[in-house]
Enzyme design. Structure first.
Site, PDB file in Angstrom:
ATOM      1  N   GLU A 103       0.793  -1.232   0.000  1.00 38.10           N
ATOM      2  CA  GLU A 103       0.000   0.000   0.000  1.00 38.10           C
ATOM      3  C   GLU A 103       0.826   1.284   0.000  1.00 38.10           C
ATOM      4  O   GLU A 103       0.813   2.050   0.971  1.00 38.10           O
ATOM      5  CB  GLU A 103      -0.968  -0.002   1.190  1.00 38.10           C
ATOM      6  CG  GLU A 103      -1.871  -1.225   1.221  1.00 38.10           C
ATOM      7  CD  GLU A 103      -2.987  -1.131   2.266  1.00 38.10           C
ATOM      8  OE1 GLU A 103      -2.919  -0.238   3.135  1.00 38.10           O
ATOM      9  OE2 GLU A 103      -3.926  -1.934   2.201  1.00 38.10           O
ATOM     10  N   GLU A 124      -5.428  -8.856   0.816  1.00 36.00           N
ATOM     11  CA  GLU A 124      -6.099  -8.544   2.087  1.00 36.00           C
ATOM     12  C   GLU A 124      -7.570  -8.337   1.808  1.00 36.00           C
ATOM     13  O   GLU A 124      -7.942  -7.634   0.856  1.00 36.00           O
ATOM     14  CB  GLU A 124      -5.566  -7.243   2.723  1.00 36.00           C
ATOM     15  CG  GLU A 124      -4.208  -7.352   3.345  1.00 36.00           C
ATOM     16  CD  GLU A 124      -3.749  -6.030   3.978  1.00 36.00           C
ATOM     17  OE1 GLU A 124      -4.610  -5.196   4.345  1.00 36.00           O
ATOM     18  OE2 GLU A 124      -2.530  -5.843   4.077  1.00 36.00           O
TER      19      GLU A 124
HETATM   20  C1  FCB Z   1      -4.647  -2.235   5.351  1.00 40.48           C
HETATM   21  C2  FCB Z   1      -3.292  -2.597   5.925  1.00 40.48           C
HETATM   22  C3  FCB Z   1      -3.323  -3.655   6.983  1.00 40.48           C
HETATM   23  C4  FCB Z   1      -4.536  -3.521   7.887  1.00 40.48           C
HETATM   24  C5  FCB Z   1      -5.802  -3.367   7.081  1.00 40.48           C
HETATM   25  C6  FCB Z   1      -7.057  -3.264   7.913  1.00 40.48           C
HETATM   26  O1  FCB Z   1      -4.620  -0.936   4.901  1.00 40.48           O
HETATM   27  O2  FCB Z   1      -2.423  -3.048   4.907  1.00 40.48           O
HETATM   28  O3  FCB Z   1      -2.118  -3.601   7.683  1.00 40.48           O
HETATM   29  O4  FCB Z   1      -4.346  -2.491   8.775  1.00 40.48           O
HETATM   30  O5  FCB Z   1      -5.706  -2.251   6.251  1.00 40.48           O
END
Ligand code: FCB
Length: 486
Positions: free
Chosen positions: A209, A389
């Site tokens: 990110e 994620e």
């Molecule tokens: C993302 C992050 C991760 C976590 C999630 C909820 O932005 O990569 O570390 O905090 O959000």
């Protein structure tokens, strides 16, 4: 102070949505849980997922390890940031977190008992090279070697991320990601890790990110290192991209054959109304979040509209940089939590949207994941896409029966997995899906108040208790494996 918004889209000036966290210890194997309603996958059947599709769980170093100065680890910018009063909602820090550093074997067994194919984790840069520049720290390297070997011994594929935000503080002291010299330090770090682990891991992502590091870390300043400067933020994003390209090239030159890529936080940007102003604003926000990273990675240049919007704050780009960034990569990892609803005047309110909201206040919108993945495939022809994620924070206390009945999270995972199945049907080259997160952990500026885990962590005892969603995910992965004859 109220918790600063840590979600990627939420923190955009005019949006009101997400971005981008007491019982005896029990492991999934020993937990006497009755199996809850299995992930039902109403729209996706097992047949939708190819035989080599990877099912995993994800974490990051700073959020779970603790052991902030154990065995020669240096401080990271998150260690320092947490010491500033008022920046973390509950005043907490990562000193102990989930105590994962001291519970490695137990946690590896827990991952094995979930029956997943893969574990996505990050290496803490200051644990392996405390100042980011000088000597390497052998005990830190040994820890990640044990982690990777331990995964492989248990039949789990290691998905390694090099930079999940915890830059060595010593590098921040000389300008951090705003200083081009950090690009060289990052390449050295990537090469050092690749030499040690590159032959063993299943995949390496350079950055997690970059939008969050640049914008939340350097423009709004709600994340470490807490800088509030639009020009620096834009320069940081450029340095992150250049360092990505150079690190990929250097790791390939070393002979690393594992797939190499990058992980982006993305969300479809939806105009709140059909007005020309809302549509224009949504287009610009898509440019800042998605095209600003995807265009240089795949098309060799920054998007014109975002450059115009930045004006004098646009980054300084050295001759040849764009070619460095555009080095071919094997995959893009997508972190998806919700859509971004955009109104030009900032009036849109998630509460009025009529959708279920998570504990972060983010809308539950699985359709957005399909739209996003199909759009990436259409616009950029990426070789492989992973959902690196996806998950939700929900308030889920341990019940009188010692269990966590997190139906909301189970439903969230169910509908989002179905959305990935739909993206596959529409042609997106999906390689895998990883739940965020393996266990409750330090949720950055929200501290320990927001729980994303499919395993509950009691922060007083550090006991782990699988939630109903963990059991449901385990059973779902089992059924997938059975369907593919594994
Ligand atoms: C993302 C992050 C991760 C976590 C999630 C909820 O932005 O990569 O570390 O905090 O959000």
């Amino acid at each position: 102070m109220s918790p600063p918004d840590s979600n990627p889209t939420a923190s955009m000036a005019s949006t009101s949505t997400p971005s981008s966290s007491p019982s005896p210890a029990a492991s999934p194997a020993s937990a006497p849980h009755a199996t809850p309603a299995a992930l039902a996958l109403p729209t996706a059947s097992a047949a939708d997922f190819p035989a080599d599709f990877v099912w995993g769980v994800a974490t990051s170093a700073f959020q779970i390890e603790g052991a902030a100065d154990a065995d020669g680890k240096g401080p990271s910018i998150w260690d320092s940031f947490c010491r500033q009063p008022g920046v973390i909602a509950d005043g907490s820090d990562g000193d102990v977190a989930c105590g994962h550093y001291d519970r490695l074997e137990q946690d590896l067994d827990m991952i094995r008992d979930l029956g997943v194919d893969a574990y996505r984790f990050s290496v803490s840069w200051p644990r392996v090279r405390p100042t980011g520049d000088g000597d390497w720290n052998e005990p830190g390297l040994v820890f990640y070697e044990r982690l990777v070997d331990g995964l492989i011994a248990r039949g789990i594929k290691p998905y390694l991320t090099l930079n999940h935000w915890d830059l060595p503080q010593a590098l921040q002291d000389v300008g951090g990601w705003g200083n081009r010299a950090t690009v060289e330090r990052f390449v050295e770090y990537a090469v050092g890790i690749a030499k040690r682990l590159g032959g063993k891991v299943a995949s390496i992502a350079t950055h997690n990110e970059p939008w969050v590091m640049a914008q939340l870390g350097h423009e709004t300043g709600v994340f470490a290192p807490g800088i509030k400067d639009r020009r620096i933020a834009a320069q940081v994003s450029h340095h992150l991209l250049v360092s990505h390209g150079l690190a990929v090239t250097a790791m390939r030159a070393l002979g690393v054959t594992a797939p190499l890529g990058i992980v982006l936080n993305l969300a479809p940007m939806v105009p709140a109304t059909d007005s020309a102003a809302d549509r224009a604003k949504a287009r610009l926000e898509d440019g800042k979040l998605r095209r600003w990273y995807m265009d240089p990675l795949f098309k060799g240049g920054y998007p014109r509209d975002v450059l115009d919007d930045l004006g004098h704050a646009a980054p300084y780009v050295e001759a040849g940089d764009m070619a460095l960034i555009q080095v071919p990569i094997d995959f893009v990892g997508v972190n998806y939590y919700s859509r971004g609803m955009i109104s030009a005047d900032g009036s849109w309110d998630a509460k009025a949207g009529g959708l279920e909201l998570t504990d972060m206040g983010w809308e539950v919108y699985p359709q957005g994941l399909t739209d996003l993945l199909v759009g990436l495939h259409r616009d950029y022809a990426v070789k492989r896409l992973y959902v690196t994620e996806n998950g939700g924070a929900f308030k889920d206390p341990i019940g009188a029966d010692g269990r966590v009945h997190d139906e909301d999270r189970t439903r969230y995972l169910d509908t989002h997995i179905a959305a990935v199945g739909e993206a596959l049907r529409q042609g997106a080259p999906m390689g895998g899906y990883m739940v965020w997160s393996l266990m409750d952990n330090f949720e950055w500026a929200s501290g320990y108040e927001k729980r994303f885990g499919i395993v509950h962590v009691d922060y007083a005892t550090l006991a782990r208790t699988p939630k109903d969603s963990a059991v449901a995910y385990r059973d779902f992965v089992r059924r997938q494996r059975a369907a593919r004859g594994g």
